[in-house]
Design a protein around this motif. Structure first.
Motif, PDB file in Angstrom:
ATOM      1  N   CYS A 108       0.806  -1.204   0.109  1.00 34.18           N
ATOM      2  CA  CYS A 108      -0.120  -0.002  -0.039  1.00 34.18           C
ATOM      3  C   CYS A 108       0.768   1.328  -0.032  1.00 34.18           C
ATOM      4  O   CYS A 108       0.544   2.491  -0.692  1.00 34.18           O
ATOM      5  N   VAL A 109       2.098   1.068   0.849  1.00 31.65           N
ATOM      6  CA  VAL A 109       2.917   2.389   0.610  1.00 31.65           C
ATOM      7  C   VAL A 109       3.357   2.518  -0.741  1.00 31.65           C
ATOM      8  O   VAL A 109       3.419   3.873  -1.323  1.00 31.65           O
ATOM      9  N   VAL A 110       3.886   1.488  -1.175  1.00 34.65           N
ATOM     10  CA  VAL A 110       4.433   1.534  -2.659  1.00 34.65           C
ATOM     11  C   VAL A 110       3.398   2.243  -3.586  1.00 34.65           C
ATOM     12  O   VAL A 110       3.639   2.950  -4.374  1.00 34.65           O
ATOM     13  N   ALA A 111       2.154   1.598  -3.247  1.00 31.11           N
ATOM     14  CA  ALA A 111       1.235   2.049  -4.120  1.00 31.11           C
ATOM     15  C   ALA A 111       0.555   3.463  -4.072  1.00 31.11           C
ATOM     16  O   ALA A 111       0.436   4.317  -5.207  1.00 31.11           O
ATOM     17  N   GLY A 144       0.005  -8.477  -1.508  1.00 30.43           N
ATOM     18  CA  GLY A 144      -0.613  -7.083  -1.209  1.00 30.43           C
ATOM     19  C   GLY A 144      -0.986  -6.274  -2.345  1.00 30.43           C
ATOM     20  O   GLY A 144      -1.600  -5.110  -2.351  1.00 30.43           O
ATOM     21  N   ILE A 145      -0.880  -7.110  -3.644  1.00 25.21           N
ATOM     22  CA  ILE A 145      -1.536  -6.312  -5.087  1.00 25.21           C
ATOM     23  C   ILE A 145      -2.960  -6.094  -4.757  1.00 25.21           C
ATOM     24  O   ILE A 145      -3.238  -5.088  -5.105  1.00 25.21           O
ATOM     25  N   ALA A 146      -4.052  -6.979  -4.299  1.00 26.48           N
ATOM     26  CA  ALA A 146      -5.263  -6.597  -4.448  1.00 26.48           C
ATOM     27  C   ALA A 146      -5.420  -5.522  -3.304  1.00 26.48           C
ATOM     28  O   ALA A 146      -6.322  -4.885  -3.620  1.00 26.48           O
ATOM     29  N   THR A 147      -4.897  -5.619  -2.281  1.00 23.25           N
ATOM     30  CA  THR A 147      -5.063  -4.751  -1.099  1.00 23.25           C
ATOM     31  C   THR A 147      -4.709  -3.449  -1.600  1.00 23.25           C
ATOM     32  O   THR A 147      -5.374  -2.353  -1.382  1.00 23.25           O
ATOM     33  N   SER A 148      -3.513  -3.077  -2.064  1.00 26.54           N
ATOM     34  CA  SER A 148      -2.988  -1.896  -2.627  1.00 26.54           C
ATOM     35  C   SER A 148      -3.908  -1.361  -3.819  1.00 26.54           C
ATOM     36  O   SER A 148      -3.913  -0.106  -3.850  1.00 26.54           O
TER      37      SER A 148
END
Length: 329
Positions: free
Chosen positions: A58-61, A98-102
């Motif tokens: 999420c941070v990276v997103a 974490g792809i789906a969350t981000s």
């Protein structure tokens, strides 16, 4: 239909996270519930790892969103271009769960059409609420002790059947047994090891598991039982030594339990081997082949018992063994 604990925790955690986000007056408060749903995992260890993966993603997103949306523009094509760059970075960082969350955060930021510091702060608060609620809910994990004990009892029951069927075959050449219990034992062992792994993940500070060594031991014993069957099928019918071996298999079947009394049966096996050595030498090729199969079978039985002996400390003290030997004299 049985409702699992993961379903119950998802049903509890989702409204809690949404309510917290609503009380705080956050925009896109529904996203907190979505994050909680995505972060509920079947074990504590997976939950902690999942939380870390999703938070970092999420941070990276958020960083990618600021760069792409503010520098290039708010257009669906930009989302596609950003994902082409973003997803390989998550793979490199090993946070692909974490792809789906981000993606939820990316779409929230896209829908805003303008990224202010306050809105970005809100998104991070939503991330913390969603992931944090999932972590707290996942602290409770039901004990798997009962299920593991049940698997142990089932496995020992089928081991007894296998050993007794071998004894019956040696005595009467009973060919009615189809050996289905071997396959059932393999399935039980697979299910049991999955439960052990899950239970280990629920105890983050536990390096060893009491049932892990037990089911590993039974797995090795099952392999040895499977190796014995071809040898058993070549034993002569109603031979004196064969009958003694059948009696021994029957005793082994009656002695299948979680404890360790293997040393007693190793002593008895040694007596059986001495009786075997005192038999007249084979005179025909058939007798020689039978003797060779008997010798190999005794060796496999010894390995079967040694696997149990090494499993844990013996339940038979030296005093009990001496007393037993005296009673047999």
């Amino acid at each position: 239909m049985k409702i699992g604990s993961r379903t119950i925790k998802t049903a509890l955690g989702t409204p809690i996270s949404i309510s917290i986000a609503q009380v705080l007056g956050l925009t896109n408060f529904i996203s907190a519930g979505i994050l909680t749903i995505l972060c509920i995992q079947p074990s504590r260890k997976r939950s902690v790892l999942s939380a870390w993966h999703r938070f970092l993603a999420c941070v990276v997103a958020a960083l990618f969103s600021v760069l792409f949306f503010e520098l290039i523009g708010y257009h669906p094509i930009v989302i596609g271009a950003m994902l082409i760059c973003f997803i390989p970075v998550t793979v490199w960082l090993k946070v692909t769960p974490g792809i789906a969350t981000s993606s939820v955060i990316i779409l929230n930021l896209y829908s805003a059409q303008h990224l202010s510091l306050s809105f970005l702060t809100e998104q991070f608060v939503i991330i913390i609420i969603g992931i944090g609620t999932a972590l707290l809910v996942n602290l409770y994990m039901p004990s798997l002790e009962h299920q593991l004990k049940q698997k142990q009892d089932e496995l020992e029951y089928y081991f007894q059947i296998i050993l007794n069927e071998i004894a019956l075959y040696i005595r009467d050449k009973n060919e009615n047994w189809n050996g289905k219990e071997l396959g059932i034992c393999e399935d039980i062992l697979q299910d049991a090891m999955d439960l052990v792994l899950l239970d280990k993940e629920n105890h983050l500070l536990r390096n060893r598991h009491p049932y892990h060594d037990y089911f590993k031991m039974r797995s090795k014993q099952l392999e040895l039982l499977e190796k014995m069957l071809p040898l058993v099928s070549r034993l002569p019918n109603r031979d004196a030594i064969s009958i003694k071996i059948a009696d021994f298999f029957e005793k082994l079947g009656d002695a299948v339990h979680p404890g360790n009394t293997a040393v007693l049966y190793l002593d008895e096996l040694e007596d059986l081997r001495q009786t075997f050595d005192q038999e007249p030498l084979p005179k025909t090729q058939e007798e020689f082949e039978t003797r060779a199969n008997l010798f190999r079978l005794l060796h496999e039985i010894e390995d079967y018992l040694l696997v149990k002996k090494r499993f844990k400390k013996s339940d038979i003290s030296d005093k009990k063994r001496i007393k037993k030997d005296r009673n047999n004299d």
